[in-house]
Design an enzyme around this catalytic site. Structure first.
Site, short mmCIF file in Angstrom:
data_model
loop_
_atom_site.label_atom_id
_atom_site.label_comp_id
_atom_site.label_asym_id
_atom_site.label_seq_id
_atom_site.Cartn_x
_atom_site.Cartn_y
_atom_site.Cartn_z
N ARG A 18 0.85 -1.19 0.00
CA ARG A 18 0.00 0.00 0.00
C ARG A 18 0.89 1.23 0.00
NH1 ARG A 18 -2.85 0.92 5.78
NH2 ARG A 18 -3.08 2.99 4.86
N ARG A 200 5.00 8.45 0.97
CA ARG A 200 4.91 7.92 -0.38
C ARG A 200 6.26 7.42 -0.87
NH1 ARG A 200 0.03 9.10 -2.72
NH2 ARG A 200 -1.17 10.83 -1.80
N SER A 201 6.22 6.46 -1.78
CA SER A 201 7.41 5.90 -2.43
C SER A 201 8.40 5.29 -1.45
CB SER A 201 8.11 6.97 -3.29
OG SER A 201 7.21 7.53 -4.23
N ARG A 202 7.89 4.91 -0.29
CA ARG A 202 8.70 4.30 0.77
C ARG A 202 9.79 5.25 1.30
NH1 ARG A 202 4.77 1.64 0.42
NH2 ARG A 202 4.61 -0.63 0.46
N LEU A 203 9.61 6.55 1.08
CA LEU A 203 10.54 7.54 1.63
C LEU A 203 10.00 8.00 2.99
CD1 LEU A 203 11.39 9.62 -1.58
CD2 LEU A 203 12.70 7.76 -0.52
#
Length: 223
Positions: A18, A200-203
């Site tokens: 997700r 977001r974007s695993r950041l």
């Protein structure tokens, strides 16, 4: 050789993911004191009516360094540390008796947040354990006498017989259930605390507090 039936809707768990987008966390956002920052996040989790907001994973290790983890409930948090209660003769109790280092993890998935806490654990004073034990429901207090936590038992019926016997003993003493000597509280005094906010974007945002002498140093960690 028996063949297991296939799932009706096969799922590749590697594809489950997700995107996190609810909030951000910056050095300017956080409180200078990590316990106050924790209290802020816990209060938000409680206001959001999350299920079991005080549930936390407790990780310990034995004398050989073999780790184990389980979920326990937070029962106190303040400048002195984080408190939970258990059977001192359980696996976690016997491990903490030989290795005081431990870690806690809160995961408030609905808020896309985690809190990691590492430090050393010590038993709370007996009087503090007495007060909390007396506040528990009567049957929970009976259960503390009936269950030899973490030990192998013959079957469920054995446990139920032990519980019934403990209830009979309580009835004979006028419903007063004293705290067992083998049951009580621990307090983890933190040396590091990390607050994780999904992005977001695993950041993800990761803000860590690290104790240096009597002060807390605030650092950002790469996700």
């Amino acid at each position: 050789m028996a063949v297991r039936p296939a799932l009706s809707t096969p799922v590749n768990i590697a594809d489950i993911r997700r995107e996190y987008h609810r909030a951000a966390l910056t050095e300017a956002d956080v409180d200078p004191d990590p316990v106050r920052q924790f209290d802020r996040w816990l209060s938000e989790a409680m206001r959001a009516e999350l299920p079991e907001p005080t549930a936390m994973a407790l990780a310990t290790a034995d004398a050989d360094g073999l780790p184990s983890a389980r979920i326990v409930l937070l029962k106190g948090a303040g400048p002195e540390g984080f408190v939970f209660f258990t059977n001192y003769e359980s696996r976690k109790g016997t491990e903490l008796a030989v290795r005081r280092d431990a870690a806690l993890l809160f995961h408030w998935v609905e808020l896309e947040r985690q809190v990691r806490i590492e430090g050393q654990v010590a038993k709370v004073p007996a009087a503090e354990s007495d007060v909390y034990f007396a506040s528990r429901p009567v049957l929970s207090r009976v259960g503390a006498w009936a269950s030899p936590q973490s030990r192998v038992i013959p079957d469920r019926s054995w446990l139920e017989r032990e519980f019934a016997a403990a209830q009979e003993r309580v009835a004979a003493t006028g419903a007063h259930v004293p705290r067992p000597a083998h049951w009580g509280g621990y307090r983890l005094v933190p040396r590091t605390m990390e607050f994780w906010q999904g992005r977001r974007s695993r950041l993800h945002d990761r803000i860590r507090y690290r104790r240096e002498d009597a002060q807390w140093r605030i650092e950002r960690l790469a996700p």
